[in-house]
Scaffold this motif. Sequence first.
Motif, PDB file in Angstrom:
ATOM      1  N   SER A  81      -8.359  -2.665  -5.637  1.00  0.00           N
ATOM      2  CA  SER A  81      -7.539  -1.868  -4.709  1.00  0.00           C
ATOM      3  C   SER A  81      -7.855  -2.217  -3.265  1.00  0.00           C
ATOM      4  O   SER A  81      -6.952  -2.326  -2.428  1.00  0.00           O
ATOM      5  N   GLY A 139      -5.004  -3.829  -1.032  1.00  0.00           N
ATOM      6  CA  GLY A 139      -4.457  -2.888  -0.060  1.00  0.00           C
ATOM      7  C   GLY A 139      -3.526  -1.886  -0.691  1.00  0.00           C
ATOM      8  O   GLY A 139      -2.626  -1.367  -0.038  1.00  0.00           O
ATOM      9  N   THR A 140      -3.746  -1.594  -1.963  1.00  0.00           N
ATOM     10  CA  THR A 140      -2.932  -0.581  -2.627  1.00  0.00           C
ATOM     11  C   THR A 140      -3.758  -0.021  -3.770  1.00  0.00           C
ATOM     12  O   THR A 140      -4.586  -0.721  -4.356  1.00  0.00           O
ATOM     13  N   GLU A 141      -3.576   1.228  -4.057  1.00  0.00           N
ATOM     14  CA  GLU A 141      -4.357   1.885  -5.104  1.00  0.00           C
ATOM     15  C   GLU A 141      -3.845   1.448  -6.469  1.00  0.00           C
ATOM     16  O   GLU A 141      -2.678   1.666  -6.807  1.00  0.00           O
ATOM     17  N   THR A 189      -6.407  -6.762   3.942  1.00  0.00           N
ATOM     18  CA  THR A 189      -5.897  -6.716   2.567  1.00  0.00           C
ATOM     19  C   THR A 189      -4.667  -7.595   2.385  1.00  0.00           C
ATOM     20  O   THR A 189      -4.081  -8.089   3.346  1.00  0.00           O
ATOM     21  N   GLU A 234       5.257  -5.417  -5.638  1.00  0.00           N
ATOM     22  CA  GLU A 234       4.889  -3.993  -5.702  1.00  0.00           C
ATOM     23  C   GLU A 234       3.811  -3.640  -4.695  1.00  0.00           C
ATOM     24  O   GLU A 234       3.511  -2.471  -4.494  1.00  0.00           O
ATOM     25  N   ILE A 235       3.173  -4.659  -4.114  1.00  0.00           N
ATOM     26  CA  ILE A 235       2.117  -4.393  -3.136  1.00  0.00           C
ATOM     27  C   ILE A 235       2.791  -4.075  -1.801  1.00  0.00           C
ATOM     28  O   ILE A 235       3.741  -4.748  -1.409  1.00  0.00           O
ATOM     29  N   PRO A 236       2.340  -3.014  -1.115  1.00  0.00           N
ATOM     30  CA  PRO A 236       3.052  -2.627   0.115  1.00  0.00           C
ATOM     31  C   PRO A 236       2.953  -3.690   1.217  1.00  0.00           C
ATOM     32  O   PRO A 236       2.063  -4.543   1.198  1.00  0.00           O
ATOM     33  N   ALA A 262      -1.912  -6.443   1.523  1.00  0.00           N
ATOM     34  CA  ALA A 262      -0.802  -5.712   2.153  1.00  0.00           C
ATOM     35  C   ALA A 262      -0.676  -6.121   3.627  1.00  0.00           C
ATOM     36  O   ALA A 262       0.437  -6.224   4.162  1.00  0.00           O
ATOM     37  N   ARG A 268       2.390  -4.055   5.135  1.00  0.00           N
ATOM     38  CA  ARG A 268       1.814  -3.176   6.142  1.00  0.00           C
ATOM     39  C   ARG A 268       1.223  -4.003   7.267  1.00  0.00           C
ATOM     40  O   ARG A 268       0.666  -5.064   7.013  1.00  0.00           O
TER      41      ARG A 268
END
Lengths: 340, 797
Positions: free
Chosen positions: B415, B419-421, A220, B475-477, A222, B479
């Motif tokens: 999402s 990688g985030t809801e 992702t 705002e996207i984490p 992220a 990780r």
Amino acid sequence: MKEDLENIRAAALRDLETAETESAIEEIRVRYLGRKGELTAVLRGMGKVSPEERPAMGALVNRIKQEVEGGIGTSLDRARAAERSRRVASERIDVTVPGRRPQLGRIHPLTQITNELVGVFVGLGFSVAEGPEVEDDYHNFEALNFPADHPARDMQDTLFVEGGRVMRTHTSPVQIRVMEERKPPLQVIATGATYRHDSDATHSPMFHQIEGFMVDQGITFADLKGVLTRAVRELFAADCPVRLRPSFFPFTEPSAELDIGCFACGAAGGACRMCKGTGWIEVLGSGMIDPNVFEAVGYDPEQVSGFAFGIGVERIAMLKYEIDDIRLFFGNDLRFLEQF
Amino acid sequence: MKLPLGWLAEFVDIGADTAALCEVLTMGGLEVDAVEERSQGLAGVVVGKIVAIEPHPNGDRLQVCRVDAGAGDPLSVVCGAANARRGLRVAFARDGATLPNGARIGTTEVRGVSSAGMLCSEAELGLADQSDGILELPGKAPIGKDVSEYLGARDTIVELSITPNRGDCLSILGLAREVALLTGVRLRTHRPKVKEKGAAAAAEVSVRIDEAGACRRYAARVIRGVAVGASPMWVRLRLEAAGMRSVNNIVDATNYVMLERGQPLHAFDLAKLQQREIVVRRAGSTDAMQTLDGMVRALVSDDLLITTGDEALAIAGVMGGADSEVTDATTDLLLESAWFDPSSVRQTSKRLDLKSEAAYRFERSVDVEGVVDALDAVAALIATLAGGEIAPGVVDCYPGRREAEPITLRPERVSALLGTEIARSEVRRSVKALGAKVEKADGGALAVYPPTFRSDLVREIDLIEEVARVHGYGEIPTRMPVKQIASGEVPLRMQLAQRIRTVLQGLGFSELVGLAFASEQRNQLFPGTNTTGRGTRLLNPIASDEPELRRSLLTSVVAMWRLNRNQGAGAIAGYSIGKVYWHDGESREGWRVAGVLAGQMPTLGLGTRRPPDFGDAKGVLEQVFEELHVVDRISWVTESTLDSFHPGKTACVHIDGRPVGILGALHPEAEVTLDLDGAHWLFEIDLDAVVKLEVPPLRYAGLPRYPSVVRDLALVVDGDFHSGEISRFVCNWNPDLVEDVYLFDEYVGSPIAPGQKSLAYSIAFRAVDRTLTDEEVNGLQEQLMAALEQEYSVKQR
């Protein structure tokens, strides 16, 4: 005879007392204990001594011999110690003379930065791949979602090679070549020279990139942020601020430029020359690999996803060492190289 | 793209904080390159009103004006302009003002009358190259207001890098839409109002499109009776702020609307059109036309043209033709607003090397639905600036109209990829904020109809990117991915290169990196190691004298040597690990290591400086091969195949009998060519060949338990005898008992006969199972000597 022996003993010990050098002591040893020495001469006269007296005399000679030998040992120790003192007192070197230095060569700063970058990513589990510098249009552009006649090609002013080839304008074609040959999961970086038709103080027609990509199920945006944040913090500073902002590359979507907080002004901006007052320094381009790229290599974009990034080695070196002219890297002036 | 904020503010509220606006733009993907405050160099010039005027007592053309500048009593100002008159509002440069030419205005005396400043002309204000009289400001100009601000000459201009996918952002309106999207404020748009009069346009002209793929829409309007002239100042200032130059009120109007709306426009002189049917077609047999810039352009049959009859009016989307150009005499206009295919425009523009603001926008696609609005806007603006009557109706040929096709957007896909809801409602809100129409689709997905100005939005992923952008990347984490642990691998070539670097660094060699380009002459001089064919050619080289890619790294190495020699470097020890290229029908490339040892030996400190000899350079390479564990497989052969090397001072390096490189000195002729001299050694090794070598894995060999016996052996040989022959012979003669042999002295001179030399070797004998006795070693030495005499006819000295 006994008297002779006592005299010899006394004379020898007296001589030894005043002897100061090893050679003087050696002379004494020869004079008394040598083959032609005085004690030896007495021993030779033992034949004249009566058999009854002989054991006692023999013992006496041996005792005196041992006594003289002991005296010699003591004198030698004393003389050697004196000699060492004399050496310590007299020996002096000029400790300020220059060291005779075998010259230490330097690793080129671009190699040093490359090694550092490769080290960071290999440490994060990325393997290194290589690819050709003289590329075909398909791998350099087409498969990376740069259609022919698309203005995106203007972003990369190309050096064309005979036979319909190009000097690769980025290391991204290695992405295609690796994905054509292998199946996910993939975690790969590619390093090497890249070329564009551009030449001034901040652009060299030849420069270097490190490309990286990670492809697997469920990768992702992220994850992209996580890996790249970790990597740039290892490269610059463990606590440096990192931000991503939207950008455009044909082969990624969403695309992002990654900025770090300016280390020259502490992200304060103002009149900082390093960050032009913005407080941020652009260090790399990145993004989620575009579905068209996956389709070009026969991957199903519904099944796998991934991110890719590209870092300019010269740019990082210029930032780190505060070098203001990219041409210095390729001029190879030893006065420049020897600073690294 | 230059964005004047004053212009932007007409469409959207931007607030006073420029830095905050720049941050919003940059974080929205519209990177700010620079911010420029423009004041035209004007300071202290205000709107004044001439409240009284009288002739100057001592000058017949001069007048003394009483000027009200909004503060205190009116001031006396001497003025020579004929148009100075009572009641006129003027640009008054007060005491202390500065003008664009750098002049500072003070209170002076003009022929005996005190003058507290100056009334300025347009030229003096830097607004025109020349002008008659002083600038006349409108009667409503507020007295005392800063003139540069009043005229709009003072503005903040934000320069943006617009990525090639965002053609919609190449306009003030497009950027205003982005600001509205990113800051949540309302966009103020207005449809242009067109007052029409006279005979319908359709009665005068018609349009036919032969290539609907290359021209989806072509709309035209007619205006009659315009007066071509200079544009008013506000138009000129805005064009200039956005980076364009003023031409005349007609051309300026087309450029103004293009900058504002992103739609390139063109005005033809209607009277110059031979026929009244506009045909959009390929050039076909039309092989040339003269463009507005006066150049005659060669056309190819695929180029798209705007034509009437057999006359070419314009190269579609690139540039208008000279024949139908608007001139001072023009009265009737045909206005064009069209959609041309990006790829077609780009091909023609690139081939002709003709870049224009219009082509730049067409290449990045314009809004096919905005074509008529822009046409109306430019017609209305021309009517305002140049008068004339707008003929009723738009001649709108639109064969490329397409049904809007929805893009299926799955919120769960958004999402999953980010990688985030992100809630379905937010996804929906985000795409609606872009101006998209959203409907429900199957399976909870959204059917998204993007706005027509966003031609870049065609796939789901394009929308996902937009959602991420509106949501904010921040705002996207952040990780780390969860994955199976695997260590990264480094290819053998890179590992070996790194080991070679380490050795050479320790031996005093600095690494150099040279550009890959070379002249034909250099490639002939240094054709490389294990390369064939010829040099690879570049079609568009950076420098015309370096049209090829280097075949040998020695090209780079020699350049480094010369540069540092010229800089006065004492010791020059450098190497490069890089790619070389050749062409044998195919483009080939390979890795090489090359280096130079020149000037002095690289040692600092007290003692004698000395130039390097062959042994120094050879020792360096031997140590490299030692590190790679192949030194025992190396041989040095004296058949040089390169003309550029000295035949008597050069060795080919072989591994396992195959050539892998060269070490030697330049041929004296090559020294002259290269402008180099002095003791030097050059080497190049085929790294690829070294990487391919099978090197057995290292195994520990037991330490010897019995002592070795070392004997010296001096031989007299012919002067050109190769000492290495003896070493190799001795090693192979009895490998079980001869442990090592090396040459420790070479002597020429009395008592050795002329033409001969003495070689002294040190030979170590050792047995693995016993201590060798003197007798045994004496016997071995005698046998060895006999074998040497038989093999080489050498004599013991």
